[in-house]
Design a protein around this motif. Sequence first.
Motif, short mmCIF file in Angstrom:
data_model
loop_
_atom_site.label_atom_id
_atom_site.label_comp_id
_atom_site.label_asym_id
_atom_site.label_seq_id
_atom_site.Cartn_x
_atom_site.Cartn_y
_atom_site.Cartn_z
N ARG A 317 0.85 -1.19 0.00
CA ARG A 317 0.00 0.00 0.00
C ARG A 317 0.89 1.24 0.00
N ASP A 368 -1.41 -1.00 -4.07
CA ASP A 368 -2.64 -0.22 -3.95
C ASP A 368 -2.25 1.22 -3.63
N GLU A 412 -1.67 -4.11 6.19
CA GLU A 412 -0.53 -4.74 5.53
C GLU A 412 0.46 -5.31 6.53
#
Length: 433
Positions: A317, A368, A412
């Motif tokens: 991320r 992401d 994460e």
Amino acid sequence: MSGADHYEVLNVERSASAAEIRSAYRKMALKVHPDQGGNAALFRLVQEAWSTLSDPAKRAAYDRSLDGHTPRPEPRQPAPEPPRQPEPEHQWTWSTDQPWSSTPPGPDQVRSDGAGPVLIYPTFGQWRIPGLVALGVYAVLVGIVLVSTRYDNFMAYVLSVATAAMVVVVLPPHWSRRVPLRGLFKLLGVLMGLGYLVTLLPFVHIGMSGADRALVIALVAGLFVVRFVTGRWSKYYELDRVIDRQAAFEFNLWGTPGEPLVNDTLAAPISPYDALLQRRTANLLDPVLTALPGAKLVNGAQLEAMVVDHLLLNGHRAALIVSLVGPGGTYSLDAYGGLQLDGQPLQSPSPALEAAVESWRRRLRQVDVRGFLIIHPDAGGTVRTQDRADAKVTCLSAQSAARELHAWLQPEGSKVYRTVLYDILHRAPYGLT
């Protein structure tokens, strides 16, 4: 008592003298100080360990707490293993068999006691063994050719040198750079490879036996296959040099707020006001780095000519962050990405941030990527935000930004993917693929 053993933090024995503790503290504090690019969370652990162990009374009380109120052993005697204590949430710890100040875990090794976050070190060395094996086999094939050659004229010696030069062609680049006259040898090796390839053409008849023909095929095919394998080995060797496991663990900050990450002509100059605002935002992000030891903050992250103030990476991320100062009120983004204050359009960097999100998503396909616009209130103002769930950019007030960024990144865990970090730091600024 803190979740981390103070003796482990300073990497000293429990029987260490005051001078040994003082020396270990100075060395460790210099190593992990945030001003030197170190980890703020680890620096706090070092400070806490020094505060306790430098005071004889505090140290005695701490030793009793480790021993469960049993008498402290005599100096220089083996100390009993301290009991494991549950770690508070978001507190990083090493296992007791290796203090965090020593070499980090090996490839793909995970260290966790089940309570704190997990930090993973992906390996870059997976091509080394295949590269060595392929290179060794190819060297043996070339050796067979050289041994079986009849050296009855000058041309035989020339061709043998050119054949031996094929080994230089397939060497990993980080090895071949050390070979004298490597350019000449590589040219000879490539020409010799083309010469062997010509002998395999259907219309060329030179009377080779089946074994000779198989050897030539192996030499020509190996020139491409082995070079590919050793090239991958060398590429990941360079990755290890630029972002090794130690750096990936110790450093969580790259670049300086208010300055471009890459000092070139592509990045537009930053005004003193914007530089001050970026430093203010970077300070606001420090609690996120403290809570997630694997998180990495890149100030002035650059994708060719496109620059964002901050890129906060954790695992797969990435948050692209820009900030502004505005009056109190309710901020939101319209359907076109424009910023609104209490329903009225407001000039802002949000459209450029949305374009940056799209570009970074195309660049980091496995990550992401989201944009976050942090709004600092001016004097006496209160900022509130409203957002659409499908928006590429999210508005955050300065008061809640650290908490909300942590909430988005935390799922994460605390993972470091060095290939992604390497791409952001060393390839994206130059547009390299």
